[in-house]
Write a protein that holds these residues in place. Sequence first.
Motif, PDB file in Angstrom:
ATOM      1  N   VAL A 273      -2.509  -3.433   0.320  1.00 16.49           N
ATOM      2  CA  VAL A 273      -2.208  -3.809   1.700  1.00 16.49           C
ATOM      3  C   VAL A 273      -3.109  -4.963   2.135  1.00 16.49           C
ATOM      4  CG1 VAL A 273      -2.299  -3.040   4.103  1.00 16.49           C
ATOM      5  CG2 VAL A 273      -1.316  -1.560   2.356  1.00 16.49           C
ATOM      6  N   THR A 274      -4.405  -4.854   1.789  1.00 15.90           N
ATOM      7  CA  THR A 274      -5.350  -5.923   2.139  1.00 15.90           C
ATOM      8  C   THR A 274      -4.921  -7.236   1.509  1.00 15.90           C
ATOM      9  OG1 THR A 274      -7.032  -4.216   1.881  1.00 15.90           O
ATOM     10  CG2 THR A 274      -7.816  -6.443   2.315  1.00 15.90           C
ATOM     11  N   ASP A 275      -4.480  -7.156   0.242  1.00 15.56           N
ATOM     12  CA  ASP A 275      -4.063  -8.377  -0.455  1.00 15.56           C
ATOM     13  C   ASP A 275      -2.867  -9.020   0.242  1.00 15.56           C
ATOM     14  OD1 ASP A 275      -5.996  -7.867  -2.317  1.00 15.56           O
ATOM     15  OD2 ASP A 275      -4.652  -6.925  -3.760  1.00 15.56           O
ATOM     16  N   ILE A 276      -1.856  -8.193   0.556  1.00 19.50           N
ATOM     17  CA  ILE A 276      -0.639  -8.733   1.177  1.00 19.50           C
ATOM     18  C   ILE A 276      -0.984  -9.309   2.544  1.00 19.50           C
ATOM     19  CG2 ILE A 276       1.691  -8.218   2.011  1.00 19.50           C
ATOM     20  CD1 ILE A 276       1.706  -5.876  -0.038  1.00 19.50           C
ATOM     21  N   HIS A 277      -1.837  -8.582   3.271  1.00 17.49           N
ATOM     22  CA  HIS A 277      -2.244  -9.021   4.603  1.00 17.49           C
ATOM     23  C   HIS A 277      -2.929 -10.385   4.527  1.00 17.49           C
ATOM     24  CE1 HIS A 277      -3.162  -8.234   8.782  1.00 17.49           C
ATOM     25  NE2 HIS A 277      -4.362  -8.732   8.570  1.00 17.49           N
ATOM     26  N   ASP A 278      -3.859 -10.499   3.595  1.00 14.92           N
ATOM     27  CA  ASP A 278      -4.653 -11.715   3.434  1.00 14.92           C
ATOM     28  C   ASP A 278      -3.777 -12.905   3.033  1.00 14.92           C
ATOM     29  OD1 ASP A 278      -7.055 -12.972   3.563  1.00 14.92           O
ATOM     30  OD2 ASP A 278      -7.868 -12.154   1.708  1.00 14.92           O
TER      31      ASP A 278
ATOM     32  N   ALA B  89       6.883  -9.381   4.908  1.00 15.28           N
ATOM     33  CA  ALA B  89       5.483  -9.052   4.586  1.00 15.28           C
ATOM     34  C   ALA B  89       5.061  -7.780   5.316  1.00 15.28           C
ATOM     35  CB  ALA B  89       4.564 -10.218   4.943  1.00 15.28           C
ATOM     36  N   GLN B  90       5.433  -7.668   6.599  1.00 17.13           N
ATOM     37  CA  GLN B  90       5.092  -6.469   7.380  1.00 17.13           C
ATOM     38  C   GLN B  90       5.770  -5.226   6.795  1.00 17.13           C
ATOM     39  OE1 GLN B  90       2.704  -6.318   9.511  1.00 17.13           O
ATOM     40  NE2 GLN B  90       2.445  -8.533   9.524  1.00 17.13           N
ATOM     41  N   ARG B  91       6.998  -5.419   6.296  1.00 12.86           N
ATOM     42  CA  ARG B  91       7.718  -4.313   5.679  1.00 12.86           C
ATOM     43  C   ARG B  91       6.958  -3.809   4.447  1.00 12.86           C
ATOM     44  NH1 ARG B  91      13.655  -6.014   4.695  1.00 12.86           N
ATOM     45  NH2 ARG B  91      13.652  -6.174   6.969  1.00 12.86           N
ATOM     46  N   TYR B  92       6.496  -4.735   3.623  1.00 10.55           N
ATOM     47  CA  TYR B  92       5.693  -4.381   2.447  1.00 10.55           C
ATOM     48  C   TYR B  92       4.401  -3.692   2.866  1.00 10.55           C
ATOM     49  CZ  TYR B  92       8.300  -6.704  -1.323  1.00 10.55           C
ATOM     50  OH  TYR B  92       9.242  -7.037  -2.264  1.00 10.55           O
ATOM     51  N   ILE B  93       3.759  -4.224   3.901  1.00 12.75           N
ATOM     52  CA  ILE B  93       2.495  -3.659   4.369  1.00 12.75           C
ATOM     53  C   ILE B  93       2.689  -2.214   4.820  1.00 12.75           C
ATOM     54  CG2 ILE B  93       0.792  -3.776   6.264  1.00 12.75           C
ATOM     55  CD1 ILE B  93       0.882  -6.888   5.878  1.00 12.75           C
ATOM     56  N   SER B  94       3.746  -1.960   5.601  1.00 13.18           N
ATOM     57  CA  SER B  94       3.912  -0.577   6.077  1.00 13.18           C
ATOM     58  C   SER B  94       4.334   0.347   4.931  1.00 13.18           C
ATOM     59  CB  SER B  94       4.868  -0.484   7.264  1.00 13.18           C
ATOM     60  OG  SER B  94       6.074  -1.103   6.960  1.00 13.18           O
ATOM     61  N   PHE B  95       5.078  -0.189   3.956  1.00  7.69           N
ATOM     62  CA  PHE B  95       5.458   0.603   2.792  1.00  7.69           C
ATOM     63  C   PHE B  95       4.210   1.029   2.001  1.00  7.69           C
ATOM     64  CE2 PHE B  95       6.580   0.654  -1.804  1.00  7.69           C
ATOM     65  CZ  PHE B  95       7.372   1.791  -1.808  1.00  7.69           C
ATOM     66  N   PHE B  96       3.341   0.080   1.690  1.00  5.72           N
ATOM     67  CA  PHE B  96       2.132   0.398   0.922  1.00  5.72           C
ATOM     68  C   PHE B  96       1.135   1.239   1.723  1.00  5.72           C
ATOM     69  CE2 PHE B  96       3.189  -3.394  -1.842  1.00  5.72           C
ATOM     70  CZ  PHE B  96       3.434  -2.635  -2.984  1.00  5.72           C
ATOM     71  N   SER B  97       1.091   1.016   3.033  1.00  7.61           N
ATOM     72  CA  SER B  97       0.173   1.794   3.882  1.00  7.61           C
ATOM     73  C   SER B  97       0.514   3.270   3.862  1.00  7.61           C
ATOM     74  CB  SER B  97       0.214   1.316   5.332  1.00  7.61           C
ATOM     75  OG  SER B  97      -0.128  -0.040   5.400  1.00  7.61           O
ATOM     76  N   SER B  98       1.796   3.579   3.685  1.00 10.24           N
ATOM     77  CA  SER B  98       2.232   4.974   3.740  1.00 10.24           C
ATOM     78  C   SER B  98       1.950   5.716   2.432  1.00 10.24           C
ATOM     79  CB  SER B  98       3.724   5.035   4.044  1.00 10.24           C
ATOM     80  OG  SER B  98       4.449   4.477   2.950  1.00 10.24           O
ATOM     81  N   MET B  99       1.514   4.987   1.411  1.00 11.16           N
ATOM     82  CA  MET B  99       1.248   5.599   0.107  1.00 11.16           C
ATOM     83  C   MET B  99      -0.051   6.400   0.112  1.00 11.16           C
ATOM     84  SD  MET B  99       3.583   4.706  -2.015  1.00 11.16           S
ATOM     85  CE  MET B  99       4.913   3.560  -2.135  1.00 11.16           C
ATOM     86  N   GLU B 100      -0.069   7.458  -0.679  1.00  9.64           N
ATOM     87  CA  GLU B 100      -1.295   8.251  -0.823  1.00  9.64           C
ATOM     88  C   GLU B 100      -2.265   7.539  -1.765  1.00  9.64           C
ATOM     89  OE1 GLU B 100      -2.125  11.286   0.712  1.00  9.64           O
ATOM     90  OE2 GLU B 100      -0.426  10.561   1.895  1.00  9.64           O
TER      91      GLU B 100
END
Length: 229
Positions: free
Chosen positions: A136-141, A117-128
């Motif tokens: 990211v909010t969805d995955i986090h939640d 999950a953290q891997r997905y979060i950092s991947f999406f966070s790096s997107m423009e």
Amino acid sequence: SKDHPREEIILQGIAASPGVSHGSALVYLQKKLDVPCYDLKEEALNSEIERFDQAILETRKEITLIRNEIAGSLGEGEARIFDAHLMVLEDAALIDEVIAELRNTLKNIEHCYNIIAQRYISFFSSMEDEYLKERVTDIHDVSRRLLHNLVGMQSRSLGQLAENCIIIAEDITPSEAADLDRTKLLGFATNSGGKTSHSVIMARSLRIPAVVGLHDATQRIRSGDQILV
């Protein structure tokens, strides 16, 4: 205290939801979830996967319940946020990666799930892309909710806390916003978030004033302070 009144400070953020409210602050710090990590024996893998399946079912039930409540009280538009959550929860690629992580590392399932999950979060966070950043909010939640179910720890809901106050938080997730009792909550202000974040959409639909993007509101404001939003 009465002898030492705190000076007045003004914090400026992004106006997210219109209106004015005055009241007592409640600084809500999301509890960091301690995710345990331990080694498994090969023969324990199936029961870990079973535990994972159960937690997914449990989480799906919770999200669906919130979804239906929100659809009833606010309408289908707002409820769609939780359809996005269900899609994250049921994401086959993510689930496959978690199972692969489990088989490769022989570590407990909540640890494996958290890693992916953290891997997905950092991947999406790096997107423009703003849309992807919102994911990211969805995955986090969703991951938080699922981990709570796996670790067997019930989160304290904001609904129980917010008695006629203004919530000050790092951010407010859609699940937390859905928990809020609209009759008691006066408004909220968050450190993060932009004009399109889920919490903003929820604030507008709840018709409560909200300011987001304050950066350090949780450090500058104390619970009990009188604030004007």
